[in-house]
Design an enzyme around this catalytic site. Structure first.
Site, PDB file in Angstrom:
ATOM      1  N   LYS A  55     -33.892   4.055  48.399  1.00 30.08           N
ATOM      2  CA  LYS A  55     -33.124   4.022  47.499  1.00 30.08           C
ATOM      3  C   LYS A  55     -32.189   2.705  47.665  1.00 30.08           C
ATOM      4  O   LYS A  55     -32.028   1.723  46.894  1.00 30.08           O
ATOM      5  CB  LYS A  55     -32.417   5.060  47.008  1.00 30.08           C
ATOM      6  CG  LYS A  55     -33.095   6.158  46.318  1.00 30.08           C
ATOM      7  CD  LYS A  55     -32.341   7.524  46.257  1.00 30.08           C
ATOM      8  CE  LYS A  55     -33.054   8.547  45.696  1.00 30.08           C
ATOM      9  NZ  LYS A  55     -32.648   9.978  45.575  1.00 30.08           N
ATOM     10  N   GLN A  99     -26.588  12.457  47.302  1.00 27.04           N
ATOM     11  CA  GLN A  99     -28.102  12.818  47.664  1.00 27.04           C
ATOM     12  C   GLN A  99     -28.095  14.250  47.639  1.00 27.04           C
ATOM     13  O   GLN A  99     -27.569  15.116  48.606  1.00 27.04           O
ATOM     14  CB  GLN A  99     -28.809  12.317  48.799  1.00 27.04           C
ATOM     15  CG  GLN A  99     -29.913  12.605  49.368  1.00 27.04           C
ATOM     16  CD  GLN A  99     -31.134  11.955  48.385  1.00 27.04           C
ATOM     17  OE1 GLN A  99     -30.838  10.989  47.558  1.00 27.04           O
ATOM     18  NE2 GLN A  99     -32.282  12.832  47.889  1.00 27.04           N
ATOM     19  N   ASP A 122     -27.001   9.308  38.629  1.00 24.15           N
ATOM     20  CA  ASP A 122     -28.093  10.182  38.570  1.00 24.15           C
ATOM     21  C   ASP A 122     -27.843  11.104  37.055  1.00 24.15           C
ATOM     22  O   ASP A 122     -29.011  11.673  36.963  1.00 24.15           O
ATOM     23  CB  ASP A 122     -27.863  11.037  39.663  1.00 24.15           C
ATOM     24  CG  ASP A 122     -28.774  10.901  40.801  1.00 24.15           C
ATOM     25  OD1 ASP A 122     -29.826  10.316  40.503  1.00 24.15           O
ATOM     26  OD2 ASP A 122     -28.632  11.357  41.798  1.00 24.15           O
TER      27      ASP A 122
END
Ligand code: NAP
Length: 302
Positions: A55, A99, A122
């Site tokens: 990422k 994460q 997200d």
């Protein structure tokens, strides 16, 4: 019989990178700084480390500024909250990635709830999930968003692999009159992708571990999303001929490679379009993290 379309997420993701980089280039000059992605990585799960590296690599390739906070798996909940607060307050950071999964002892909901909803790259903050349910909001969860672009690709005339295609040219497909079945009901993938399919007017059903006669349900689908985490669960008799099949699963194969939730070799010949694993949904999830971070940067710079 027409040939099955292989939905190349790696290629589509690279086209997103090209388009995002060009917007970042012009907007960074205009506002005097680049979009910033703040990554919080807790613990030493090797898969999480690999995902984060991937990422951050794409973020840099898009021209973003990146910052990473790494914490040990023994971190206290208040220290983890402090890391989130520091990115919330940091004016250089537009998108925050926490994460997942988190090590045992940390409450995922409590930490996701602490992320500034305007920096929720997200799309997992309850405010953004609520806005999605209401049919609004800007920051949608990355994997479901990536899946919708792959469905649009399946239903478009776009030549897969074309070097000059820009994703903003991809028409949003109507799914009116089509049946969609979502296998899996997680908050990360299953539930929100069902909402996005509904938004496009599909008739949506959810199936999960308590559903009876799964193949009977999935065989109804014109669009089938498999997000269960069970290797090759979806076989030939689960799929309607001519369906679009999106395989979200990432499972470690006995051979050491990755395999999806769909038996690709058996299903590909009868599907109209199908995503490979790897190289389908995975790269699109990462591209959508960049898309969301750019989106929140543009919103914050208005
Ligand atoms: P999850 O939270 O574990 O949810 C799995 C869902 O599948 C649950 O709703 C569960 O039902 C259902 N399920 C499990 N076994 C089943 C079975 N035998 N039959 C029917 N339903 C079953 O997983 P997730 O986070 O949604 O992820 C699903 C898969 O996608 C995993 O392989 C994950 O690694 C992968 N993934 C990939 C990406 C990507 O970018 N490609 C992103 C996220 C996740 P219940 O609710 O009844 O327990």
């Amino acid at each position: 019989m027409t040939q099955t379309k292989r939905l190349d997420g790696k290629w589509l993701s690279s086209r997103f990178q090209a388009e995002i980089s060009s917007i970042v280039n012009s907007e960074s000059k205009r506002v005097g700084r680049a979009p910033g992605l703040g990554v919080i990585l807790i613990g030493d799960n090797p898969a999480s480390h690999a995902y984060v590296a991937n990422k951050e690599k794409l973020a840099r390739a898009c021209g973003f500024y990146t910052e990473e906070i790494r914490l040990p798996s023994t971190v206290s909940p208040s220290e983890a909250l402090e890391a989130i607060q520091s990115f919330n307050k940091n004016p250089q950071i537009d998108g925050i990635l926490l994460q997942l999964p988190l090590p045992a002892g940390l409450n995922q909901d409590e930490l996701l709830d602490a992320i500034d909803p305007a920096k929720d790259a997200d799309g997992l903050h309850p405010l953004n999930q609520g806005l999605l349910l209401r049919g609004g909001g800007h920051l949608r969860p990355c994997t479901p968003l990536g899946i919708m672009h792959l469905i649009d690709l399946a239903l478009s005339e776009v030549e897969i692999g074309s070097a000059d295609f820009l994703p903003s040219q991809l028409p949003k497909a109507s799914l009116a009159g089509k049946r969609a079945v979502v296998l899996g009901r997680s908050i990360l993938v299953g539930k929100p992708v069902g909402m996005l399919l509904l938004e496009r007017n599909a008739t949506v059903s959810y199936a999960h571990s308590k559903t009876k006669d799964l193949p009977l349900v999935t065989k109804e689908a014109d669009v089938l999303i498999a997000a269960v985490g069970v290797p090759q669960l979806v076989g030939e008799r689960w799929v309607k001929p001519g369906a679009i099949v999106i395989d979200v699963g990432i499972n470690r194969a006995a051979s050491g490679g990755l395999e999806g939730d769909v038996d690709f070799a058996a299903v590909e010949p009868l599907a109209a379009a199908i995503t490979p694993v790897p190289g389908g949904v995975g790269p699109m999830t990462v591209a959508m993290l960049m898309h969301n971070t750019l989106r929140s940067f543009l919103d914050r710079m208005k």
